[in-house]
Design a protein around this motif. Structure first.
Motif, PDB file in Angstrom:
ATOM      1  N   GLU A 100      37.228 -26.144 -34.880  1.00 30.25           N
ATOM      2  CA  GLU A 100      36.260 -26.614 -35.868  1.00 30.25           C
ATOM      3  C   GLU A 100      36.011 -25.521 -36.886  1.00 30.25           C
ATOM      4  O   GLU A 100      36.677 -24.477 -36.890  1.00 30.25           O
ATOM      5  N   GLY A 101      35.046 -25.744 -37.782  1.00 29.31           N
ATOM      6  CA  GLY A 101      34.654 -24.728 -38.758  1.00 29.31           C
ATOM      7  C   GLY A 101      35.751 -24.360 -39.729  1.00 29.31           C
ATOM      8  O   GLY A 101      36.025 -23.189 -39.966  1.00 29.31           O
ATOM      9  N   ALA A 102      36.392 -25.340 -40.346  1.00 26.08           N
ATOM     10  CA  ALA A 102      37.533 -25.084 -41.229  1.00 26.08           C
ATOM     11  C   ALA A 102      37.133 -24.316 -42.479  1.00 26.08           C
ATOM     12  O   ALA A 102      36.056 -24.529 -43.048  1.00 26.08           O
ATOM     13  N   PHE A 103      38.022 -23.417 -42.895  1.00 26.07           N
ATOM     14  CA  PHE A 103      37.877 -22.733 -44.181  1.00 26.07           C
ATOM     15  C   PHE A 103      39.274 -22.387 -44.678  1.00 26.07           C
ATOM     16  O   PHE A 103      40.081 -21.835 -43.937  1.00 26.07           O
ATOM     17  N   MET A 104      39.583 -22.713 -45.937  1.00 29.04           N
ATOM     18  CA  MET A 104      40.926 -22.525 -46.476  1.00 29.04           C
ATOM     19  C   MET A 104      40.948 -21.375 -47.489  1.00 29.04           C
ATOM     20  O   MET A 104      40.033 -21.214 -48.298  1.00 29.04           O
ATOM     21  N   ILE A 105      42.039 -20.604 -47.449  1.00 27.34           N
ATOM     22  CA  ILE A 105      42.300 -19.578 -48.454  1.00 27.34           C
ATOM     23  C   ILE A 105      43.803 -19.547 -48.678  1.00 27.34           C
ATOM     24  O   ILE A 105      44.580 -19.867 -47.760  1.00 27.34           O
ATOM     25  N   ALA A 106      44.245 -19.199 -49.880  1.00 29.74           N
ATOM     26  CA  ALA A 106      45.668 -19.218 -50.200  1.00 29.74           C
ATOM     27  C   ALA A 106      46.038 -17.997 -51.034  1.00 29.74           C
ATOM     28  O   ALA A 106      45.206 -17.442 -51.755  1.00 29.74           O
ATOM     29  N   LYS A 107      47.313 -17.602 -50.931  1.00 27.48           N
ATOM     30  CA  LYS A 107      47.794 -16.446 -51.689  1.00 27.48           C
ATOM     31  C   LYS A 107      49.305 -16.579 -51.890  1.00 27.48           C
ATOM     32  O   LYS A 107      50.034 -16.982 -50.981  1.00 27.48           O
TER      33      LYS A 107
END
Length: 678
Positions: A374-381
């Motif tokens: 749970e607790g999704a968080f997205m980051i991209a690079k």
């Protein structure tokens, strides 16, 4: 506004003492004489510290599941030049019943949130909002009664306080949106208003279906009613109010892009009702993510309900800020499995678990993550992989297990070139960003956090929430806020990953943008003087200290007395030095013999009768606060440090020779060296 966090500042006194140097080591020429530099060297877990340069996670702000955004200066400048909101971080933790949170907002709490009144009727105020310049000192600033962010009226579709609020800013409309797990009312409570809400008869059918197929009792009605609420505001402090077609489209009768008219009596995103499903679809932990191409995505968790006992993370595109593209809805990660892939059933029923094939079992020590993600968080690079290919890496952060678990941490799973996967989980400790360590007794359970960059984008921080009590009863004692730095690293096995410098309980450098200095150790050329050999010099100024056993070898190692010299190509002005201890108790040092500074010029504050261009800070003890007592371990991120009035230096020499462990092995390790300067 009420100030919540207050650090302790310490005044450094200036003095000097000439002494005759007597240290001689092969390859190192000791100065004929030097003066002792007055410095503050305290780094314990509760005493005073130099808050000009450092912060410490001191359990002063309660909450959980927070999102955080930065509002740049100038975004809200009015015609008079006033900018009330710019230059701050805004954080939105969950509403919670924990004692610490109740004490903070006691005037609003009586077992449930009091219903307040204004000219439009009774309303509920919930979800506090804080602001900070540096992620350390926070103050309440809510647009609702000076404390809260969300405001909804008593006759709206909302039955319960918004939880896990996640905020995003829309550059086009200039509005802020909160996506939050929200319990809906039922159709039966007022059929004329709540036409889009689930009927009580449907809830009863789902409950009966569960009762007939299980031999244990459980009432699932509240979880079966959990959906995603969308709230909108013109400012980061609120009031955030439930989104409607009138607010978003400017016309109360205009439907969203799926044909649904949004009203105060319509759940914003109800996956079960929106898709005419005959099963509940309890939804929590919504997270919006705007990709570099301008496409908005929404990530969320299918929570345990009467139909599905798992806790899984899903994602989908959004057609606009209020319209889900259900045709793209995809299961991304499932607790207990390495990866998830679509099968032939997906296009017909993307919301159905049977539309996916699971990868290998994801085996964890002691079952630390259980079956829940749970607790999704997205980051991209964007980066260049080992095949010299240009890749956009998406890292979906998640928390495994449940929030009352000691090992509830923040981990990562990766996908290349597609924000909807498939995602693959690295091994447990490679996956861990912040929290999972079987030695971690100082910050257990620091899950469901978020990531934010510094204003200049030079530093990345992770905001987490650890247990306030060693019994891990978060619903009673609450969780408390922590912040630590995160770095992008190239992992030899998995490629680009996030690496957490934490969790920590010891002093750490504040955000460089806020203190006007940065780590210049990486600019130095390092030379080593050691009689017995050494290795890993590259780890001395890589800005990483070891926080997980997976990376235990990412440390400098030497045997016996060792001198480390950082040489700068031109004079640099510095104010602090931190030498991070080994992750491994058997190799940890017990003190820094001295830090020696080759001065480029006489300091303006120097008052001695004679001057020599060499200064030292001697005998810096490693605090016993960071040494395990139940068994032998060293808390990750603990250091010997010295802060002092600014000096301009050509080089810095650090001497180590003494260990904590009494083992025959003379090997000493250092995890990292940080030099704060200009």
């Amino acid at each position: 506004m009420k100030k919540i966090v207050k650090a302790i500042s310490c005044l450094l006194l200036v003095g000097s003492l000439f002494v005759l140097a007597s240290c001689n080591t092969s390859g190192y020429t000791a100065p004929a004489e030097y003066f002792e530099l007055s410095a503050f060297t305290n780094n314990s877990d509760n005493d005073a510290y130099d808050s000009k340069y450092f912060y410490r996670n001191d359990m002063q702000l309660f909450g959980a599941d927070a999102s955080c955004i930065y509002v740049p200066e100038g975004r809200h400048t009015d015609e008079t030049g006033n900018d009330e909101y710019g230059g701050y971080y805004y954080m939105y933790p969950s509403a919670t019943n924990a004692d610490g949170y109740k004490g903070l907002i006691a005037e609003y709490y009586d077992g449930q949130y009091k219903r307040l009144s204004d000219e439009n009727g009774n309303y509920v105020a919930t979800s506090a909002v804080y602001r900070s310049k540096d992620l350390v000192e926070w103050e309440l600033c809510g647009g609702v009664d000076g404390t809260f962010s969300i405001k909804y009226y008593a006759d709206s579709w909302i039955a319960g306080a918004a939880m896990a609020p996640d905020v995003i800013y829309d550059e086009v409309s200039g509005k802020y949106f909160i996506y939050s797990q929200t319990q809906s009312k039922t159709y039966d409570e007022n059929p004329s208003l709540y036409k889009e809400c689930i009927k009580q008869s449907q809830l009863d059918t789902w409950q009966k279906r569960f009762d007939e197929t299980h031999d244990w009792e459980r009432n699932w009605q509240n979880l079966n009613l959990m959906c995603i609420g969308i709230y909108v505001s013109d400012t980061p402090t609120g009031p955030f109010v439930p989104v409607t077609s009138e607010i978003y489209y400017g016309d109360a009768n205009e439907p969203n892009l799926n044909g649904k008219i949004l009203t105060n009596y319509t759940p914003s995103i109800d996956i079960s009702s929106d898709n005419n499903l005959d099963i509940p679809w309890g939804t929590i932990d919504a997270h919006p993510f705007m990709d570099s191409d301008g496409q908005l995505y929404l990530y969320f968790c299918h929570h345990v309900d009467s139909n599905d006992f798992g806790v899984h993370i899903w994602g989908m595109k959004m057609k606009d800020f209020v319209t889900p593209d259900y045709s793209t809805m995809t299961l991304l990660i499932r607790g207990g499995y390495t990866t998830v892939t679509k099968n032939d059933n997906w296009e017909r029923e993307p919301w159905n678990m049977a539309s996916y094939d699971m990868g290998e079992k994801y085996v964890l020590e002691n079952g630390a993550h259980g079956d829940g993600n749970e607790g999704a968080f997205m980051i991209a690079k964007n980066y260049i992989n080992d095949k010299k290919e240009s890749v956009r890496r998406y890292i979906l952060c998640y928390s495994g297990g449940g929030y009352n678990n000691k090992y509830y941490d923040i981990s990562q799973t990766v996908s290349d070139n597609n924000p909807l996967g498939p995602f693959t989980k690295p091994s447990q400790y490679a996956s861990a960003i912040c929290g999972t360590s079987f030695d971690n007794s100082w910050m257990p359970g620091c899950g469901h956090g978020c990531l934010v960059y510094s204003p200049t984008q030079d530093e990345l921080f992770i905001l987490g929430w650890g247990h306030a009590n060693e019994t891990y009863q978060a619903e009673k004692y609450g969780r408390w806020y922590s912040v630590d730095k995160v770095h992008w690293v190239t992992n030899p096995e998995y490629g680009l990953l996030l690496y957490g410098n934490g969790p920590t309980k010891s002093c750490q450098p504040k955000m460089y943008d806020s203190i006007g200095v940065k780590n210049i150790a990486k600019d130095a050329k390092i030379t080593i003087t050691s009689k017995n050999g050494y290795s890993g010099t590259q780890y001395l100024n890589d800005e990483l200290f070891v926080s997980h056993s997976y990376y235990a070898d990412w440390e400098f190692a030497s045997k016996g007395e060792t001198l480390i010299t950082l040489n700068f190509s031109e004079p640099r002005t510095i104010s602090s030095v931190l030498v991070y201890n080994s992750y491994n108790y058997d190799y940890a040092f017990s003190q820094i013999d001295f830090m020696e500074f080759n001065l480029a010029e006489k300091p303006s504050w120097y008052k001695g009768s004679e001057y020599v261009p060499v200064a030292r800070v001697s005998d810096i003890e490693f605090s016993k606060d960071f040494i395990g007592t139940s068994y032998n371990y060293v808390e990750a991120g603990a250091s010997c440090l010295a802060s002092f009035n600014e000096i301009k230096v050509n080089s810095i020499t650090i001497s180590i020779s003494k260990k904590i462990s009494k083992s025959n092995n003379s090997e000493i390790r250092i995890s990292d060296i940080v030099v704060l300067g200009k």
